[in-house]
Write a protein that holds these residues in place. Structure first.
Motif, PDB file in Angstrom:
ATOM      1  N   TRP A 149       0.979  -1.184  -0.199  1.00  0.00           N
ATOM      2  CA  TRP A 149       0.132  -0.084   0.415  1.00  0.00           C
ATOM      3  C   TRP A 149       0.907   0.724  -0.444  1.00  0.00           C
ATOM      4  O   TRP A 149       2.007   0.573   0.421  1.00  0.00           O
ATOM      5  CB  TRP A 149      -0.797   0.379   0.920  1.00  0.00           C
ATOM      6  N   VAL A 150       0.209   2.064  -0.659  1.00  0.00           N
ATOM      7  CA  VAL A 150       0.624   3.704  -0.249  1.00  0.00           C
ATOM      8  C   VAL A 150       0.051   4.511   0.220  1.00  0.00           C
ATOM      9  O   VAL A 150      -1.234   4.952  -0.333  1.00  0.00           O
ATOM     10  CB  VAL A 150       0.881   3.828  -1.957  1.00  0.00           C
ATOM     11  N   THR A 151       0.711   5.421   0.457  1.00  0.00           N
ATOM     12  CA  THR A 151      -0.549   6.627   1.123  1.00  0.00           C
ATOM     13  C   THR A 151       0.285   7.883   0.666  1.00  0.00           C
ATOM     14  O   THR A 151       1.085   7.465   1.010  1.00  0.00           O
ATOM     15  CB  THR A 151      -0.182   6.562   2.915  1.00  0.00           C
ATOM     16  N   TRP A 152      -1.207   8.606   1.070  1.00  0.00           N
ATOM     17  CA  TRP A 152      -0.822   9.908   0.333  1.00  0.00           C
ATOM     18  C   TRP A 152      -1.491  11.231   1.042  1.00  0.00           C
ATOM     19  O   TRP A 152      -2.424  10.273   1.758  1.00  0.00           O
ATOM     20  CB  TRP A 152      -1.607  10.287  -1.014  1.00  0.00           C
ATOM     21  N   PRO A 153      -1.183  12.477   0.380  1.00  0.00           N
ATOM     22  CA  PRO A 153      -1.495  12.952   1.628  1.00  0.00           C
ATOM     23  C   PRO A 153      -3.381  13.084   1.591  1.00  0.00           C
ATOM     24  O   PRO A 153      -4.021  13.254   2.507  1.00  0.00           O
ATOM     25  CB  PRO A 153      -1.315  14.936   1.404  1.00  0.00           C
ATOM     26  N   SER A 154      -3.815  13.279  -0.038  1.00  0.00           N
ATOM     27  CA  SER A 154      -5.172  13.395   0.019  1.00  0.00           C
ATOM     28  C   SER A 154      -5.356  12.696  -2.013  1.00  0.00           C
ATOM     29  O   SER A 154      -3.901  12.752  -2.439  1.00  0.00           O
ATOM     30  CB  SER A 154      -5.570  14.823  -0.602  1.00  0.00           C
ATOM     31  N   LYS A 155      -6.479  12.015  -1.652  1.00  0.00           N
ATOM     32  CA  LYS A 155      -6.551  12.175  -3.551  1.00  0.00           C
ATOM     33  C   LYS A 155      -6.527  12.726  -4.417  1.00  0.00           C
ATOM     34  O   LYS A 155      -6.125  12.548  -5.263  1.00  0.00           O
ATOM     35  CB  LYS A 155      -8.626  11.490  -3.515  1.00  0.00           C
ATOM     36  N   SER A 156      -6.482  14.585  -4.433  1.00  0.00           N
ATOM     37  CA  SER A 156      -6.371  15.142  -5.895  1.00  0.00           C
ATOM     38  C   SER A 156      -4.820  14.655  -5.215  1.00  0.00           C
ATOM     39  O   SER A 156      -4.426  16.017  -6.612  1.00  0.00           O
ATOM     40  CB  SER A 156      -6.774  16.334  -5.406  1.00  0.00           C
ATOM     41  N   PHE A 157      -4.098  15.325  -4.321  1.00  0.00           N
ATOM     42  CA  PHE A 157      -2.375  15.260  -4.128  1.00  0.00           C
ATOM     43  C   PHE A 157      -2.090  13.875  -5.265  1.00  0.00           C
ATOM     44  O   PHE A 157      -1.501  14.032  -5.686  1.00  0.00           O
ATOM     45  CB  PHE A 157      -1.793  15.018  -2.875  1.00  0.00           C
ATOM     46  N   ARG A 158      -3.494  12.425  -4.554  1.00  0.00           N
ATOM     47  CA  ARG A 158      -2.532  11.510  -4.963  1.00  0.00           C
ATOM     48  C   ARG A 158      -2.696  11.276  -7.086  1.00  0.00           C
ATOM     49  O   ARG A 158      -1.993  11.153  -7.556  1.00  0.00           O
ATOM     50  CB  ARG A 158      -3.258  10.083  -4.266  1.00  0.00           C
ATOM     51  N   ASP A 159      -4.298  11.537  -7.587  1.00  0.00           N
ATOM     52  CA  ASP A 159      -4.517  12.281  -8.467  1.00  0.00           C
ATOM     53  C   ASP A 159      -2.789  12.830  -9.512  1.00  0.00           C
ATOM     54  O   ASP A 159      -2.798  12.765 -10.064  1.00  0.00           O
ATOM     55  CB  ASP A 159      -5.292  12.728  -9.072  1.00  0.00           C
ATOM     56  N   GLU A 160      -2.988  14.038  -8.794  1.00  0.00           N
ATOM     57  CA  GLU A 160      -1.902  14.771  -9.589  1.00  0.00           C
ATOM     58  C   GLU A 160      -0.163  14.158  -9.998  1.00  0.00           C
ATOM     59  O   GLU A 160      -0.206  13.646 -10.606  1.00  0.00           O
ATOM     60  CB  GLU A 160      -1.342  15.695  -9.241  1.00  0.00           C
ATOM     61  N   ALA A 161      -0.412  13.698  -9.006  1.00  0.00           N
ATOM     62  CA  ALA A 161       0.853  12.330  -8.987  1.00  0.00           C
ATOM     63  C   ALA A 161       1.368  11.765  -9.504  1.00  0.00           C
ATOM     64  O   ALA A 161       2.817  11.177 -10.109  1.00  0.00           O
ATOM     65  CB  ALA A 161       1.654  12.166  -7.198  1.00  0.00           C
TER      66      ALA A 161
END
Length: 117
Positions: A70-82
């Motif tokens: 699993w990978v954790t991200w600050p937020s969905k929008s941050f993840r989508d951009e990354a």
């Protein structure tokens, strides 16, 4: 709350070191693009189920091991951009960092965290 991408896959057991290298190289790139953490797990006690199980879900063969990550991200929008940047990064292309497993049997999904301690 953070956002999580999760993965379950079957890796040929004799490709463990190849998988670790593949995952480690990819983890460096994910972290560079802002992932908060990335965890790769090699199956140890992953029983075959009667109706459902990790091995059944990925059609794990006798010569394969189930892996969970699993990978954790600050937020969905941050993840989508990354993720857009990750998919375009040459270091993650199959000819540079080939997957040592059958990607067609990998299960993946993205999740909103609802409890985190």
């Amino acid at each position: 709350m953070t956002y999580v991408d999760g993965f379950v896959l079957a890796v040929p057991s004799d490709k463990k070191q190849d998988y670790i290298k593949h995952a480690s190289d990819a983890a460096d790139v994910f972290m560079e693009y802002g992932a908060l953490s990335l965890v790769e797990c090699w199956g140890d006690d992953v029983p075959e189920g009667q109706l459902t199980s990790f091995p059944m879900a990925v059609k794990c063969q006798p010569n394969e091991t189930v892996c969970f990550s699993w990978v954790t991200w600050p937020s969905k929008s941050f993840r989508d951009e990354a993720m857009e940047k990750l998919m375009a990064d040459p270091r993650l292309q199959p000819d540079v960092n080939p997957m040592p497993f059958d990607g067609n049997r990998m299960i993946f999904g993205s999740f909103n965290v609802v409890v985190e301690r």
